[in-house]
Design a protein around this motif. Structure first.
Motif, PDB file in Angstrom:
ATOM      1  N   ARG A   1      31.891 -42.881  12.600  1.00 29.28           N
ATOM      2  CA  ARG A   1      33.250 -43.330  12.922  1.00 29.28           C
ATOM      3  C   ARG A   1      33.603 -43.069  14.387  1.00 29.28           C
ATOM      4  O   ARG A   1      34.738 -43.261  14.798  1.00 29.28           O
ATOM      5  N   GLN A   2      32.616 -42.625  15.152  1.00 26.36           N
ATOM      6  CA  GLN A   2      32.759 -42.461  16.606  1.00 26.36           C
ATOM      7  C   GLN A   2      33.959 -41.590  16.970  1.00 26.36           C
ATOM      8  O   GLN A   2      34.773 -41.934  17.813  1.00 26.36           O
ATOM      9  N   ARG A   3      33.986 -40.429  16.363  1.00 27.19           N
ATOM     10  CA  ARG A   3      35.104 -39.504  16.570  1.00 27.19           C
ATOM     11  C   ARG A   3      34.738 -38.283  17.397  1.00 27.19           C
ATOM     12  O   ARG A   3      35.556 -37.354  17.511  1.00 27.19           O
ATOM     13  N   LEU A   4      33.541 -38.240  17.943  1.00 25.70           N
ATOM     14  CA  LEU A   4      33.188 -37.121  18.816  1.00 25.70           C
ATOM     15  C   LEU A   4      33.935 -37.291  20.124  1.00 25.70           C
ATOM     16  O   LEU A   4      33.650 -38.188  20.923  1.00 25.70           O
ATOM     17  N   ARG A   5      34.904 -36.437  20.343  1.00 26.97           N
ATOM     18  CA  ARG A   5      35.795 -36.572  21.500  1.00 26.97           C
ATOM     19  C   ARG A   5      35.253 -35.810  22.712  1.00 26.97           C
ATOM     20  O   ARG A   5      34.840 -34.663  22.599  1.00 26.97           O
ATOM     21  N   VAL A   6      35.310 -36.469  23.862  1.00 26.28           N
ATOM     22  CA  VAL A   6      34.966 -35.819  25.122  1.00 26.28           C
ATOM     23  C   VAL A   6      36.120 -35.901  26.117  1.00 26.28           C
ATOM     24  O   VAL A   6      35.999 -35.513  27.265  1.00 26.28           O
ATOM     25  N   SER A   7      37.248 -36.442  25.643  1.00 25.04           N
ATOM     26  CA  SER A   7      38.460 -36.522  26.461  1.00 25.04           C
ATOM     27  C   SER A   7      39.639 -36.483  25.533  1.00 25.04           C
ATOM     28  O   SER A   7      39.496 -36.460  24.304  1.00 25.04           O
ATOM     29  N   GLY A   8      40.858 -36.518  26.115  1.00 24.64           N
ATOM     30  CA  GLY A   8      42.056 -36.505  25.295  1.00 24.64           C
ATOM     31  C   GLY A   8      42.165 -37.720  24.396  1.00 24.64           C
ATOM     32  O   GLY A   8      42.755 -37.660  23.319  1.00 24.64           O
ATOM     33  N   GLY A   9      41.561 -38.844  24.818  1.00 21.70           N
ATOM     34  CA  GLY A   9      41.634 -40.058  24.012  1.00 21.70           C
ATOM     35  C   GLY A   9      40.439 -40.221  23.129  1.00 21.70           C
ATOM     36  O   GLY A   9      40.532 -40.638  21.977  1.00 21.70           O
ATOM     37  N   ARG A  10      39.221 -39.945  23.684  1.00 19.85           N
ATOM     38  CA  ARG A  10      37.991 -40.079  22.899  1.00 19.85           C
ATOM     39  C   ARG A  10      37.050 -38.947  23.241  1.00 19.85           C
ATOM     40  O   ARG A  10      37.079 -38.435  24.313  1.00 19.85           O
TER      41      ARG A  10
END
Length: 351
Positions: free
Chosen positions: A342-351
């Motif tokens: 589900r492409q939820r690995l976040r590397v920023s505040g948005g993603r």
């Protein structure tokens, strides 16, 4: 566009990206959380708000995070720069089934676990087999981050110090535009990769460095020779970072760096030993915020010293690389993948 303005554009774009349409819950096991073979790429491919970045994926073969801690920032400044300026953890995990080079790298580029019976890629060998492909191992056509980038019109390149990586070129010959193998010569490989970065506008460049692994097998992991080899690998990473720092055409490059395994004694095949299965995972570049990946991602579980099975909530794994790359490039998840679907690995505040 300057590095700072490019970073702001990329960060805004990352914040606008919607999660993949895959229906699986992030808390479900990888066996059930896979995309279907017929799934299509996200509409983000054609969206104007897709991130304006390119990706440099780097695998430092056998990089044991304990070596980074023991050597410190003065001895390996470039690896620590990725930690200190990017989104990172030194407590990610290799694949549960095997802590071997080719199986783990196949997981990196496909987003699948190893075990064929559980929907994995089935690559269990760790040598060059001139007729082998990932498709033959899995018993079905397997998609990869290379195929998804190519299908979206992007160019890719693969650089490695081991001949066994030709498995990828045989598996996806139309998706990998350039393959460079320099067996045992990391310096020559990085020179070639740096030149390619500067002269070609590729969406994805994958670089594999083998110097630390070679020293570990020859002299023992965590030996003085191995630690010197980690310093050498750090210098090579520094060469790539220096190009990004100084070449205006590279101010849009995001670096994703991880490893396939660590090492204990002169081997790394003991999948149940912490020194083998604990690895780093670092993301650095425009649009990436500084922070600990577990603090930034509450749906992931810091495993401490444990070795979680690939069911339920997961730690950050090297197999997250595939769908983190697709997320950064504004693409949907790799069809058939099982990690970060589900492409939820976040590397920023948005993603």
């Amino acid at each position: 566009m300057t590095v700072r303005s490019r970073a702001l554009v990329a960060l805004a774009a990352l914040a606008l990206l919607a999660p993949s349409s895959a229906t699986a819950s992030p808390d479900r096991s990888p066996e059930t959380a896979s995309t279907s073979a017929g799934s299509t790429r996200s509409a983000a491919v054609a969206r104007e708000d897709a991130p304006a970045v390119r990706v440099l994926a780097v695998s430092v073969d056998a990089l044991n995070p304990t070596a980074m801690r023991r050597l410190g920032r003065e001895a390996v400044p470039h690896l620590w720069r990725l930690v200190d300026e990017g989104a990172a953890t030194l407590n990610a995990r290799a694949q549960y089934e095997l802590t071997l080079t080719l199986p783990n790298h196949t997981s990196m580029v496909t987003g699948r676990r190893v075990a064929k019976r559980a929907g994995g890629h089935g690559v269990t060998w760790n040598t060059e087999r001139p007729r082998s492909t990932v498709h033959r191992a899995a018993g079905e056509r397997v998609r990869s981050v290379f195929t998804e980038v190519a299908a979206a019109g992007g160019s890719t390149a693969l650089f490695s110090t081991k001949a066994k990586f030709r498995t990828f070129t045989r598996s996806w010959p139309r998706a990998i535009d350039r393959t460079v193998i320099r067996v045992g010569d990391d310096d020559a490989l990085v020179r070639a990769a740096r030149a390619d970065l500067v002269t070609h506008d590729r969406a994805l460049t994958f670089v594999h460095l083998g110097v630390a692994d070679a020293a570990g097998h020859a002299h023992g992991f965590m030996s003085p020779d191995y630690l010197r080899a980690v310093e050498h690998a750090d210098d090579l990473v520094g060469t790539l970072l220096a190009a990004i720092d100084t070449e205006p055409t590279l101010d849009d490059v995001v670096v994703v760096l991880t490893a396939d395994h660590g090492g204990v004694g002169r081997d790394h095949a003991q999948a149940d030993q912490l020194g083998d299965y604990r690895i780093p995972f670092m993301v650095w570049g425009p649009g990436v915020e500084h922070g600990d990946l577990y603090d930034m991602n509450p749906t992931y579980v810091d495993p401490g010293r444990s070795r979680p099975r690939p069911v339920g909530r997961q730690p950050v794994r090297n197999s997250d690389l595939a769908n983190l790359v697709t997320t950064l490039l504004g693409l949907g998840a790799v069809p058939g993948s099982q990690f970060d679907v589900r492409q939820r690995l976040r590397v920023s505040g948005g993603r």
